[in-house]
Design a protein around this motif. Structure first.
Motif, mmCIF file in Angstrom:
data_model
loop_
_atom_site.group_PDB
_atom_site.id
_atom_site.type_symbol
_atom_site.label_atom_id
_atom_site.label_comp_id
_atom_site.label_asym_id
_atom_site.label_seq_id
_atom_site.Cartn_x
_atom_site.Cartn_y
_atom_site.Cartn_z
ATOM 1 N N GLY A 289 -9.415 4.095 29.813
ATOM 2 C CA GLY A 289 -8.558 5.229 30.113
ATOM 3 C C GLY A 289 -7.092 5.068 29.764
ATOM 4 O O GLY A 289 -6.278 5.940 30.095
ATOM 5 N N MET A 290 -6.724 4.001 29.079
ATOM 6 C CA MET A 290 -5.313 3.779 28.709
ATOM 7 C C MET A 290 -5.123 4.280 27.276
ATOM 8 O O MET A 290 -4.923 3.523 26.327
ATOM 9 N N THR A 291 -5.182 5.606 27.132
ATOM 10 C CA THR A 291 -5.319 6.197 25.807
ATOM 11 C C THR A 291 -4.032 6.165 24.981
ATOM 12 O O THR A 291 -4.090 6.063 23.754
ATOM 13 N N VAL A 292 -2.874 6.266 25.620
ATOM 14 C CA VAL A 292 -1.627 6.214 24.845
ATOM 15 C C VAL A 292 -1.468 4.847 24.204
ATOM 16 O O VAL A 292 -1.144 4.719 23.007
ATOM 17 N N ALA A 293 -1.704 3.792 24.988
ATOM 18 C CA ALA A 293 -1.636 2.438 24.428
ATOM 19 C C ALA A 293 -2.716 2.245 23.366
ATOM 20 O O ALA A 293 -2.474 1.618 22.323
ATOM 21 N N ALA A 294 -3.900 2.793 23.608
ATOM 22 C CA ALA A 294 -4.978 2.674 22.619
ATOM 23 C C ALA A 294 -4.603 3.358 21.316
ATOM 24 O O ALA A 294 -4.911 2.857 20.222
ATOM 25 N N ALA A 295 -3.919 4.498 21.413
ATOM 26 C CA ALA A 295 -3.520 5.229 20.209
ATOM 27 C C ALA A 295 -2.544 4.415 19.361
ATOM 28 O O ALA A 295 -2.604 4.455 18.123
ATOM 29 N N ARG A 296 -1.679 3.675 19.982
ATOM 30 C CA ARG A 296 -0.743 2.835 19.234
ATOM 31 C C ARG A 296 -1.496 1.802 18.397
ATOM 32 O O ARG A 296 -1.165 1.558 17.238
ATOM 33 N N HIS A 297 -2.501 1.196 19.014
ATOM 34 C CA HIS A 297 -3.278 0.189 18.286
ATOM 35 C C HIS A 297 -4.160 0.836 17.214
ATOM 36 O O HIS A 297 -4.425 0.210 16.178
ATOM 37 N N ALA A 298 -4.575 2.078 17.462
ATOM 38 C CA ALA A 298 -5.328 2.784 16.430
ATOM 39 C C ALA A 298 -4.464 3.009 15.195
ATOM 40 O O ALA A 298 -4.920 2.835 14.057
ATOM 41 N N LEU A 299 -3.226 3.386 15.392
ATOM 42 C CA LEU A 299 -2.301 3.529 14.261
ATOM 43 C C LEU A 299 -2.090 2.200 13.555
ATOM 44 O O LEU A 299 -2.061 2.129 12.324
ATOM 45 N N ALA A 300 -1.951 1.127 14.340
ATOM 46 C CA ALA A 300 -1.670 -0.186 13.766
ATOM 47 C C ALA A 300 -2.821 -0.689 12.902
ATOM 48 O O ALA A 300 -2.601 -1.437 11.941
ATOM 49 N N CYS A 301 -4.057 -0.301 13.239
ATOM 50 C CA CYS A 301 -5.184 -0.773 12.436
ATOM 51 C C CYS A 301 -5.642 0.268 11.413
ATOM 52 O O CYS A 301 -6.713 0.135 10.811
ATOM 53 N N GLY A 302 -4.849 1.313 11.225
ATOM 54 C CA GLY A 302 -5.114 2.274 10.157
ATOM 55 C C GLY A 302 -6.049 3.410 10.520
ATOM 56 O O GLY A 302 -6.368 4.232 9.654
#
Length: 887
Positions: free
Chosen positions: A355-368
């Motif tokens: 449920g920590m979606t904002v932090a997850a989104a950052r890592h999604a951007l970082a891995c393309g």
């Protein structure tokens, strides 16, 4: 020989800062027979024990010191306790019969019982300090538990360890016999950091620079000490701290690397891999690192090193120290691209699943995985706004393409909210208008857009426009969302404040839904504290303002961080309160390293109060150049953001400052500039803005007239200003204006005693310590003269007699004896005279006693201090804390 070292207290740090809140006489430690200090290395446990030892010696207590280690079995512990008390008390016969066979070595509890009885028989107040207790064998720990539970009335124990005694603390605290000190308590507060740096570098380092170092080190005692040692030899300490803060030349990396040297390669790799996330949990660390013992390793490193600490308000969660995280992330960047991408994917998946979606989104951007990032953000960005993560949300504006925003209007709304409550209010309005153009909004959406636009207008210092945007929605929110209902209440309260209806503003906040169970409402509900505190400030109710603001600031600093915009706004209000109450030091500390945040994300009122308070504190400290610089910055902010009130407030303060030195020409130049700004912005359809600008204008004209000593012009200007202040119900401004009017009336020759008495009475009633020097130096001199005439002290001839007959205290350089119970008063007197290299005959003459008596006291000193020469007597007394440098 080894036991002699164990009972010898360590050398006190050269720059030991005695922290008042951690004093052994503080309320939380007083009347507690056991104090347990438990924290990882580097948190200043031994320094605190040294402070307490010094304090207890000064109270006349016997202080026994014992450093423990893993070889201290019950028998060895018993011997150490015996020798520690013997050395601390100076009683060579203490426990002699116990050591010679009176205590059974195979019955440790009986031996400790006998030792406790011996302590009780001494009838001395004894403080036992046990340091480095973490490696004790289990049997010895059980002996200590027995000791703690059977302390005689004349014995207190201070116990320090890196950890492992939580169960003991939980066992003792309910009975009121124990107090605990943890790592959070040992961290330096900002005021302590400022005091520590001031003791090292004096006035060469200002509060802002000290606060930067405090924020970087997060108040970690060893971190502060190492940082100060690293810059101690620099020519300019402030430049050295700036270099450390920006890691120029790798200073920060060298600093952190020194800590990594104590870790093995697996620990360093583990920390490197988990450093890509902000918050750490055992399961998350396991997913990231692949270490099977990740949870245990995380707990061990948190207990053994200062690199990890508990995340505030999150049980089972940790975070890396900011400096360590920065260095570790530099190491992460050196990982192979495929490994780094895989690491970010693991973080994204675990955070999204939990449920920590904002932090997850950052890592999604970082891995393309951009589409995944956009999908995650769509689910959570508005939630991040409701929880106060405004800076994080605003950053997404740079990462999200327009096409994505067009497809997801809720993303635009979330970004507009974050931009509205900052200095980017024009961007917020553009985002809000784009939402209206990209869809057919329903009433709820139009309502939320108007709330956003009203927030942007409020932060843009356009109160009349903010009020108009709210009028069409009435007194009740048209939607059922608890978060929007609280926002609506906040807007109504802000409107009431702008119109001077302070009690109505507080009533509106009380009627608002509290949303106690909703995480979304917690941040927006904090604005009640801001509105309440600001209203009390305007009214001049400084006691009530502080009562509302201080706990609000503690909560904001703990939950949001010291440099969160909301924390900085509350700090600005509290600093203004403390200044008006005469506490310049706390006002300085509250504003330190926060002005830049306020400039970007503070309300206009908070910005004005912060810069004005900082400037007035600078003037009070004799730094007029600093005050002029701060006011120039405030003027520049107002010009850059098209906020005339900021510019007018800055010019008014500058005029007040120059008027205090009767610089009439300078005041005239500044007031002409102010008049042009007021003329350009006092329009009929903006009554709130007009009233505020006119009030500043009238006060400025009064100060200009005072600088020119045109008292009648000053009287007319102050009369107009008082009328506006009363119309706006600005109690604080009214008291200041009344005081100035009383002074001006006296210059004219009119009666002003009643007016001055009323102003002083109002200030006292509201908790405002009038600072006449702050209003005008001439007013301060006049009020001092008036006080002297109204309530004269003793007659001159009586004062002269008192001054003549007052005894002059004798000052002694060198060493002085502390009032320890280890020595009698006569022995302490003899000891002091020995330090001055006097012979027995000279000591006898100085004390008015016989030489045989002096020889008797010297014999006792040789025995108690276990010395063989006079020089050794002095040295041993210093080591035991019986002699200190004279103040």
């Amino acid at each position: 020989m080894e036991l002699t070292l164990k009972i010898s207290p360590p050398r006190a740090p050269r720059h030991l800062l005695a922290r008042t809140r951690l004093s052994s006489s503080a309320e939380r430690f007083r009347d507690r027979p056991v104090a347990i200090v438990q924290a990882p290395p580097g948190f200043g446990k031994t320094s605190l024990l040294a402070q307490w030892r010094h304090e207890q010696l000064m109270r006349g207590c016997v202080v026994a010191w014992l450093s423990l280690d893993g070889r201290d079995d019950p028998r060895r512990l018993f011997v150490g306790l015996m020798l520690a008390v013997r050395a601390g008390s100076g009683r060579a016969a203490f426990g002699k019969h116990l050591l010679e066979g009176g205590a059974a070595p195979d019955a440790p509890l009986e031996a400790i019982t006998a030792w406790l009885a011996e302590v009780a028989r001494t009838a001395l107040d004894i403080v036992l300090i046990l340091d480095e207790a973490e490696p004790l064998p289990q049997a010895s720990q059980e002996v200590l538990v027995y000791l703690f539970e059977n302390l005689p009335a004349n014995l207190r124990v201070v116990f320090a360890s890196r950890g492992g005694y939580d169960k003991l603390i939980a066992r003792l605290i309910p009975y009121g016999t124990c107090t605990a000190v943890d790592a959070a308590t040992l961290r330096f507060r900002l005021d302590e950091t400022i005091a520590l740096i001031g003791s090292r570098f004096g006035a060469d380092v200002d509060a802002d620079t000290s606060a930067r170092l405090h924020d970087i080190t997060e108040g970690w005692p060893l971190g502060l000490q190492l940082a100060l040692d690293a810059i101690a030899d620099t020519h300019d300490p402030s430049a050295g701290i700036d270099a450390f803060a920006s890691s120029t030349g790798g200073i920060q990396r060298r600093f952190v690397s020194a800590l990594f040297e104590r870790l093995n390669s697996d620990d360093i790799r583990f920390l490197t891999l988990i450093s890509i996330v902000d918050l750490l949990h055992g399961d998350l660390c396991s997913a990231l690192s692949g270490f099977p013992d990740a949870r245990q390793r995380l707990l061990r490193l948190a207990g053994e090193t200062p690199l990890l600490c508990n995340a505030q308000g999150r049980s089972g969660w940790y975070r890396l120290h900011a400096m360590a995280r920065e260095v570790l992330r530099e190491n992460v960047a050196d990982l192979p691209h495929a490994e780094l991408t895989c690491l970010h994917k693991r973080a994204m998946q675990w955070l999204a699943d939990h449920g920590m979606t904002v932090a997850a989104a950052r890592h999604a951007l970082a891995c393309g995985e951009e589409e995944t990032a956009y999908r995650l953000v769509q689910r959570s960005l508005h939630e991040a706004v409701t929880q106060g993560h405004l800076v994080d949300v605003a950053e997404w504006r740079e990462w999200l393409p327009e096409a994505v925003l067009d497809r997801h209007p809720q993303l635009r709304i979330a970004i507009a909210w974050a931009l509205a409550m900052s200095d980017r209010h024009q961007d917020a309005e553009a985002q809000a208008q784009a939402v209206l153009l990209s869809m057919r909004p329903d009433e709820a959406t139009r309502y939320e857009i108007d709330l956003i636009l009203s927030a942007a207008a409020y932060f843009a210092d356009e109160p009349d426009r903010a009020e108009c945007l709210m009028e069409k929605w009435g007194e009740t929110s048209p939607v059922g969302d608890a978060w929007l209902q609280q926002v609506h209440a906040n807007r109504l309260a802000a409107r009431a404040l702008m119109n001077g209806d302070y009690a109505a503003a507080r009533q509106l906040q009380r009627r608002a839904p509290h949303g106690k169970t909703s995480a979304a409402c917690r941040y927006v509900s904090r604005w009640r504290d801001y509105m309440t505190g600001l209203g009390y400030l305007f009214e001049g109710q400084f006691l009530l303002a502080e009562r509302a603001l201080r706990p609000a600031l503690d909560r904001a600093d703990n939950d949001l961080g010291r440099r969160h915009p909301f924390s900085c706004m509350i700090a600005a209000l509290l600093a203004a309160t403390r200044f008006k109450r005469g506490d310049f030091e706390e006002a300085t500390a509250l504003l330190a390293n926060r002005l830049d945040v306020l400039e970007r994300g503070g309300t206009p009122d908070a910005v004005i109060l912060a810069y004005r308070t900082a400037a007035r504190v600078a003037v009070a400290a004799g730094m007029e150049h600093r005050a002029i610089d701060l006011l120039g910055i405030l003027d520049a902010i107002g010009a850059a953001r098209n906020m005339p009130r900021l510019r007018v407030a800055s010019l008014t303060e500058q005029i007040r400052l120059h008027s205090g030195c009767f610089r009439s020409a300078t005041c005239q130049t500044l007031v002409e500039q102010l008049d042009r700004i007021v003329a350009a912005h006092t329009v009929s359809d903006a009554p709130i803005t007009r009233r505020t600008l006119v009030l500043h204008q009238d006060i400025s004209h009064a100060y200009v007239a005072i600088a020119a000593q045109d008292w009648r012009a000053a009287k007319h200007a102050l009369t107009r200003a008082q009328g506006v202040a009363e119309e706006m119900r600005l109690g604080a401004a009214r008291v200041d204006i009344m005081t100035l009017r009383a002074f001006v009336l006296d210059r004219i020759g009119e009666t002003s005693t009643a007016l001055l008495r009323e102003a002083v009475g109002l200030g006292v009633a509201c908790g405002m310590k009038l600072v006449p020097l702050d209003l005008h130096p001439a007013v301060a001199l006049w009020m001092d003269a008036a006080d002297g005439a109204a309530s004269p002290s003793s007659p001159p001839e009586q004062q002269s007699s008192t001054a003549t007959n007052a005894p002059v205290p004798e000052r002694h350089d060198g060493l002085r004896a502390t009032p320890s119970m280890a020595l009698t008063p006569k022995e302490r007197d003899v000891l002091e005279l020995v330090t001055r290299h006097l012979t027995n005959k000279e000591i006898a003459f100085a004390m008015g006693i016989g030489q045989e008596t002096v020889k008797w006291h010297m014999k006792n000193l040789f025995l108690k201090l276990d010395a063989t020469s006079r020089k050794q007597i002095v040295r041993r007394a210093q080591l035991m804390g019986l002699l200190l440098e004279a103040a």
